[in-house]
Design an enzyme around this catalytic site. Structure first.
Site, PDB file in Angstrom:
ATOM      1  N   LYS A   1       8.645   7.251  -8.268  1.00  0.00           N
ATOM      2  CA  LYS A   1       8.470   6.373  -9.416  1.00  0.00           C
ATOM      3  C   LYS A   1       8.339   7.136 -10.722  1.00  0.00           C
ATOM      4  O   LYS A   1       8.372   6.577 -11.794  1.00  0.00           O
ATOM      5  CB  LYS A   1       7.240   5.490  -9.202  1.00  0.00           C
ATOM      6  CG  LYS A   1       7.437   4.518  -8.044  1.00  0.00           C
ATOM      7  CD  LYS A   1       6.228   3.662  -7.827  1.00  0.00           C
ATOM      8  CE  LYS A   1       6.469   2.641  -6.721  1.00  0.00           C
ATOM      9  NZ  LYS A   1       6.718   3.237  -5.431  1.00  0.00           N
TER      10      LYS A   1
ATOM     11  N   ASP B   1       4.149  11.730   6.784  1.00  0.00           N
ATOM     12  CA  ASP B   1       3.589  10.407   7.051  1.00  0.00           C
ATOM     13  C   ASP B   1       4.587   9.525   7.799  1.00  0.00           C
ATOM     14  O   ASP B   1       4.208   8.767   8.704  1.00  0.00           O
ATOM     15  CB  ASP B   1       3.191   9.752   5.729  1.00  0.00           C
ATOM     16  CG  ASP B   1       2.473   8.427   5.929  1.00  0.00           C
ATOM     17  OD1 ASP B   1       1.380   8.425   6.512  1.00  0.00           O
ATOM     18  OD2 ASP B   1       3.020   7.391   5.521  1.00  0.00           O
TER      19      ASP B   1
ATOM     20  N   ASP C   1       3.846   7.657  11.288  1.00  0.00           N
ATOM     21  CA  ASP C   1       3.884   6.196  11.352  1.00  0.00           C
ATOM     22  C   ASP C   1       5.121   5.655  12.066  1.00  0.00           C
ATOM     23  O   ASP C   1       5.269   4.441  12.204  1.00  0.00           O
ATOM     24  CB  ASP C   1       3.852   5.614   9.936  1.00  0.00           C
ATOM     25  CG  ASP C   1       2.490   5.764   9.274  1.00  0.00           C
ATOM     26  OD1 ASP C   1       1.529   6.117   9.983  1.00  0.00           O
ATOM     27  OD2 ASP C   1       2.392   5.521   8.059  1.00  0.00           O
TER      28      ASP C   1
ATOM     29  N   ARG D   1      12.871   4.915   3.966  1.00  0.00           N
ATOM     30  CA  ARG D   1      12.069   5.368   2.832  1.00  0.00           C
ATOM     31  C   ARG D   1      12.986   5.431   1.618  1.00  0.00           C
ATOM     32  O   ARG D   1      14.033   6.065   1.669  1.00  0.00           O
ATOM     33  CB  ARG D   1      11.458   6.752   3.131  1.00  0.00           C
ATOM     34  CG  ARG D   1      10.801   7.442   1.962  1.00  0.00           C
ATOM     35  CD  ARG D   1       9.481   6.797   1.610  1.00  0.00           C
ATOM     36  NE  ARG D   1       8.488   6.911   2.656  1.00  0.00           N
ATOM     37  CZ  ARG D   1       7.242   6.436   2.563  1.00  0.00           C
ATOM     38  NH1 ARG D   1       6.882   5.790   1.456  1.00  0.00           N
ATOM     39  NH2 ARG D   1       6.387   6.561   3.560  1.00  0.00           N
TER      40      ARG D   1
ATOM     41  N   ASP E   1      -7.059   7.283   8.147  1.00  0.00           N
ATOM     42  CA  ASP E   1      -6.085   6.235   8.435  1.00  0.00           C
ATOM     43  C   ASP E   1      -5.674   6.284   9.904  1.00  0.00           C
ATOM     44  O   ASP E   1      -5.628   5.253  10.593  1.00  0.00           O
ATOM     45  CB  ASP E   1      -4.871   6.428   7.524  1.00  0.00           C
ATOM     46  CG  ASP E   1      -3.933   5.229   7.540  1.00  0.00           C
ATOM     47  OD1 ASP E   1      -4.358   4.136   7.947  1.00  0.00           O
ATOM     48  OD2 ASP E   1      -2.772   5.385   7.143  1.00  0.00           O
TER      49      ASP E   1
ATOM     50  N   ASP F   1       0.703  -2.239  -2.423  1.00  0.00           N
ATOM     51  CA  ASP F   1       1.561  -1.724  -1.355  1.00  0.00           C
ATOM     52  C   ASP F   1       1.366  -2.518  -0.067  1.00  0.00           C
ATOM     53  O   ASP F   1       2.335  -2.814   0.642  1.00  0.00           O
ATOM     54  CB  ASP F   1       1.253  -0.239  -1.107  1.00  0.00           C
ATOM     55  CG  ASP F   1       2.385   0.660  -1.559  1.00  0.00           C
ATOM     56  OD1 ASP F   1       3.199   0.226  -2.401  1.00  0.00           O
ATOM     57  OD2 ASP F   1       2.463   1.802  -1.065  1.00  0.00           O
ATOM     58  N   ASP F   2       0.112  -2.832   0.253  1.00  0.00           N
ATOM     59  CA  ASP F   2      -0.169  -3.603   1.458  1.00  0.00           C
ATOM     60  C   ASP F   2       0.467  -4.995   1.370  1.00  0.00           C
ATOM     61  O   ASP F   2       1.023  -5.507   2.348  1.00  0.00           O
ATOM     62  CB  ASP F   2      -1.682  -3.742   1.663  1.00  0.00           C
ATOM     63  CG  ASP F   2      -2.360  -2.421   1.992  1.00  0.00           C
ATOM     64  OD1 ASP F   2      -1.650  -1.432   2.254  1.00  0.00           O
ATOM     65  OD2 ASP F   2      -3.603  -2.376   1.969  1.00  0.00           O
TER      66      ASP F   2
END
Length: 338
Positions: free
Chosen positions: A73, A98, A102, A107, A169, A238-239
């Protein structure tokens, strides 16, 4: 894009000649940022490397850099170009690792690096290459500067904090183990603070402050108050987008429900039978529950409250720092959809 704030004016690229300088002066901040990246890739993979035995490894580094670093970004385009790209490389390092942990699929609108044909788990070492490139660039370009030690400590401490957040996490939602009693707001806030807020928000501003000669612990703590709150706001977004965002816009397919993530949207009641399941029926049942609980409306109210709270924090803690730095950050993430 607003012009750079005077705080960062000393970081403008001086060029290697009047011709180069005049050409660069015509570029926008994002264009200047991208031009700098091309130069850094060349520096890391071609210059001052005398051993031909490293050719294959350096070609690999070039491929890793070109695939994973661009596309962020660029919240730091007004800051020093070199340090800005070091921040992008740190993020790429975290994201490559990550995505493996995950088992993510996409991405930034393309397959995750480890999913790319011929890469696989070699991506683990590739993430290390991305991290190592940061310190090579900082040493080469900032070693003689008074802020060099501050930058080194800042990058290393931020990496440690982010890795602690990642550990929290992973421990909160181990694969195959469904225990939603671990999903507390206290744990959620800790994960967000350490995994996201420090590196995404505090790091770029703190780096610019150090480079501008602002070393005061008081001022850094003031900035931290604002930026960690902003990081929490960003992660809640984001969630929300993981569940409700359009993959064509966000560039990734949300998997928080399937991956048993400690997400802001999670409500424990009635989820034991469906959460952390990979079949589409279970995912839809969870989303239906979110809908019944009016999570979209709750999120939008929270977004408005968070934005107002950020403005209050900026007024309170940025008395001796330029408000525009923090307000521009807040405006970038307010009502974002990717």
């Amino acid at each position: 894009m607003c012009p750079p704030h005077p705080l960062f004016s000393r970081f403008q690229d001086k060029g290697t000649s009047n011709g180069t300088q005049s050409k660069k002066a015509l570029l926008s901040d994002p264009q200047l940022f991208d031009t700098q990246f091309d130069e850094l890739v060349t520096e890391l993979t071609e210059r001052d490397i005398a051993d031909p035995a490293l050719t294959d490894a350096l070609n690999r580094l070039r491929e890793v850099l070109l695939y994973n670093a661009p596309g962020g970004k660029k919240n730091e385009v007004q800051r020093a170009l070199l340090v800005g790209w070091c921040i992008e490389l740190l993020q790429a390092f975290f994201l490559v690792a990550d995505d493996i942990m995950d088992a993510s699929v996409t991405r930034r609108g393309q397959p995750c690096w480890y999913k790319k044909e011929g890469v696989g788990l070699e991506a683990i070492n590739d993430s290390f290459l991305l991290e190592a490139a940061i310190y090579r660039l900082l040493r080469r370009h900032c070693r003689e500067q008074p802020y060099y030690l501050h930058l080194l400590e800042l990058f290393m401490e931020t990496s440690f904090q982010t890795e602690l957040g990642q550990a929290l996490d992973l421990m909160t939602a181990p694969p195959g183990q469904i225990n939603l009693s671990r999903f507390t707001m206290e744990r959620y806030k800790a994960i967000v603070k350490y995994k996201t807020a420090f590196y995404s928000f505090y790091l770029p501003v703190a780096a610019a402050m150090y480079m501008a000669g602002i070393n005061s612990e008081v001022e850094h703590n003031n900035a931290k108050h604002i930026l960690l709150e902003m990081g929490e706001f960003f992660q809640i977004q984001d969630d929300y987008l993981d569940c409700y965002g359009d993959p064509a816009v966000t560039g990734k397919i949300g998997t928080d429900i399937q991956d048993n993530k400690c997400s802001w949207l999670v409500q424990r009641a009635e989820l034991e039978a469906c959460y952390a399941r990979h079949d589409e029926a279970s995912v839809q049942r969870v989303k239906a529950l979110y809908s019944t609980l009016q999570m979209e409306d709750l999120y939008h109210r929270h977004e408005e409250d968070s934005y107002r709270r950020l403005q209050e924090l900026i007024a309170r803690h940025a008395q001796n720092l330029p408000h525009s730095v923090f307000l521009n950050f807040a405006k970038k993430i307010y009502k974002r959809n990717k």
